[in-house]
Design an enzyme around this catalytic site. Sequence first.
Site, PDB file in Angstrom:
ATOM      1  N   LYS A 148       0.846  -1.203   0.000  1.00 37.38           N
ATOM      2  CA  LYS A 148       0.000   0.000   0.000  1.00 37.38           C
ATOM      3  C   LYS A 148       0.878   1.248   0.000  1.00 37.38           C
ATOM      4  O   LYS A 148       2.097   1.155   0.171  1.00 37.38           O
ATOM      5  CB  LYS A 148      -0.956  -0.024   1.187  1.00 37.38           C
ATOM      6  CG  LYS A 148      -0.288  -0.139   2.532  1.00 37.38           C
ATOM      7  CD  LYS A 148      -1.307  -0.343   3.618  1.00 37.38           C
ATOM      8  CE  LYS A 148      -0.602  -0.432   4.955  1.00 37.38           C
ATOM      9  NZ  LYS A 148      -1.484  -0.260   6.090  1.00 37.38           N
ATOM     10  N   TYR A 178      16.634  30.313   5.804  1.00 41.31           N
ATOM     11  CA  TYR A 178      15.426  31.028   6.247  1.00 41.31           C
ATOM     12  C   TYR A 178      15.420  31.247   7.750  1.00 41.31           C
ATOM     13  O   TYR A 178      15.797  30.363   8.530  1.00 41.31           O
ATOM     14  CB  TYR A 178      14.178  30.233   5.878  1.00 41.31           C
ATOM     15  CG  TYR A 178      13.785  30.370   4.433  1.00 41.31           C
ATOM     16  CD1 TYR A 178      13.531  31.620   3.878  1.00 41.31           C
ATOM     17  CD2 TYR A 178      13.662  29.245   3.640  1.00 41.31           C
ATOM     18  CE1 TYR A 178      13.156  31.735   2.546  1.00 41.31           C
ATOM     19  CE2 TYR A 178      13.288  29.352   2.305  1.00 41.31           C
ATOM     20  CZ  TYR A 178      13.040  30.605   1.762  1.00 41.31           C
ATOM     21  OH  TYR A 178      12.672  30.720   0.463  1.00 41.31           O
TER      22      TYR A 178
HETATM   23  C1  LIG Z   1      -3.580  -5.303   8.084  1.00 41.72           C
HETATM   24  C2  LIG Z   1      -2.113  -5.062   7.883  1.00 41.72           C
HETATM   25  N1  LIG Z   1      -1.296  -6.115   7.789  1.00 41.72           N
HETATM   26  C3  LIG Z   1       0.032  -5.964   7.601  1.00 41.72           C
HETATM   27  C4  LIG Z   1       0.596  -4.703   7.509  1.00 41.72           C
HETATM   28  C5  LIG Z   1       2.083  -4.580   7.293  1.00 41.72           C
HETATM   29  O1  LIG Z   1       2.703  -4.035   8.418  1.00 41.72           O
HETATM   30  P1  LIG Z   1       4.293  -3.832   8.467  1.00 41.72           P
HETATM   31  O2  LIG Z   1       4.612  -2.808   7.426  1.00 41.72           O
HETATM   32  O3  LIG Z   1       4.529  -3.306   9.838  1.00 41.72           O
HETATM   33  O4  LIG Z   1       4.912  -5.144   8.185  1.00 41.72           O
HETATM   34  C6  LIG Z   1      -0.218  -3.588   7.616  1.00 41.72           C
HETATM   35  C7  LIG Z   1       0.367  -2.251   7.552  1.00 41.72           C
HETATM   36  O5  LIG Z   1       0.026  -1.338   8.202  1.00 41.72           O
HETATM   37  C8  LIG Z   1      -1.618  -3.772   7.803  1.00 41.72           C
HETATM   38  O6  LIG Z   1      -2.438  -2.734   7.893  1.00 41.72           O
END
Ligand SMILES: Cc1ncc(COP(=O)(O)O)c(C=O)c1O
Length: 364
Positions: free
Chosen positions: A38, A260
């Site tokens: 994501k 700045y």
């Molecule tokens: C439901 C879920 N699983 C897994 C992850 C992955 O987490 P990480 O990046 O800490 O491994 C996330 C990330 O926020 C998540 O929301």
Amino acid sequence: MANAMRPAWAAIDLQALQHNTQVIRKLAGNRRILGILKANAYGHGLTRIAQALADIDAIGVARVDEALQLRNFGITRPIVLLEGFFAAEQIPILAASNIQPVIHNLHQLEQLAAAEHVSDPMRVWLKIDTGMHRLGIEPSQVSACYQQLANMPQVNGPPILMTHLACADEPEHAQNVKQLNKFAELVHPYQDSVTSMANSAALFAGIGSEYDWVRPGLSLYGVSPFAGTVGSDYALQAVMNLQASMISVRKIKAGEPVGYGAAWAPAEDTYIGIVAIGYGDGYPRHAPQGTPVWIGGRCYPLVGRVAMDMITVDLGAQLNVELGDTAQLWGRELPVEKVAAAVGTIPYELLCNVARRVQLDYLD
Ligand SMILES: Cc1ncc(COP(=O)(O)O)c(C=O)c1O
């Protein structure tokens, strides 16, 4: 003579990505891997990272547009939508594109039950709130939701049962045991069900990593999920190297202010390097004086205010670097975990905030 100079770019090391995947694969044993991509693959570029991660079993994203971007790019692996659909109109689109939604509340369940035009029944995940109290159905709703989903014509097979830990990055936290016990109790009646609990921290700490799917995000990118440690402590390699050229070197007299607000002035005569990266590139504006910047083999302190396109670095009274040298803001030479600690944030935020204008250079 100075090298050709460049504004901020991120060198994305795909070999490091492969290496990290192998480290994770080893830890996960025969569990399946849902790689979390994501937020533009934590800033690393969604489609190229998905393409490079051919070895993972499925991809997790948070938004429908991210999932569709992957499908349009030709990624055929299973895609899981971690927050599910946001509107009923999205359901037929997900079904047609073979995207698996997470159902985390009763509203979504009702929308799914009422959905028409579902071309192919969908695989769905059912998120249970075992104590994080953010997303997920209540423990008391599990039995009814499970039965309903398992019998729904829009759904293909029983749901995959998942939960998310609030404190996996603090392995000794009592909350972990509470959530582990709760999940074990709730999934017990569904012995044949597929299950999932562990993010990166839980996987590396061995908390709930025995369930069928592990869900690493941060560790794929070579970053440690535990405060006070760096990826290399866990045999991980940094994937993102955020860099920019030093486009000016100036001698500044003691007491003469830089940048700045005239917010900083050297106590003694010194050299200042101007590096072509700023908050417009996602470098944190609130980075305090002393935040490390790596140039030519060592770290120098950031001084003065971070501007939109530039930062200033104190190179000291003896100049050991030169105009055109490449500065690294974080990466292999300077772990993002250290920069995050200096800035008072977490590596996730620094990685995700890398701006669109920063060119991503993929190194195979
Ligand atoms: C439901 C879920 N699983 C897994 C992850 C992955 O987490 P990480 O990046 O800490 O491994 C996330 C990330 O926020 C998540 O929301």
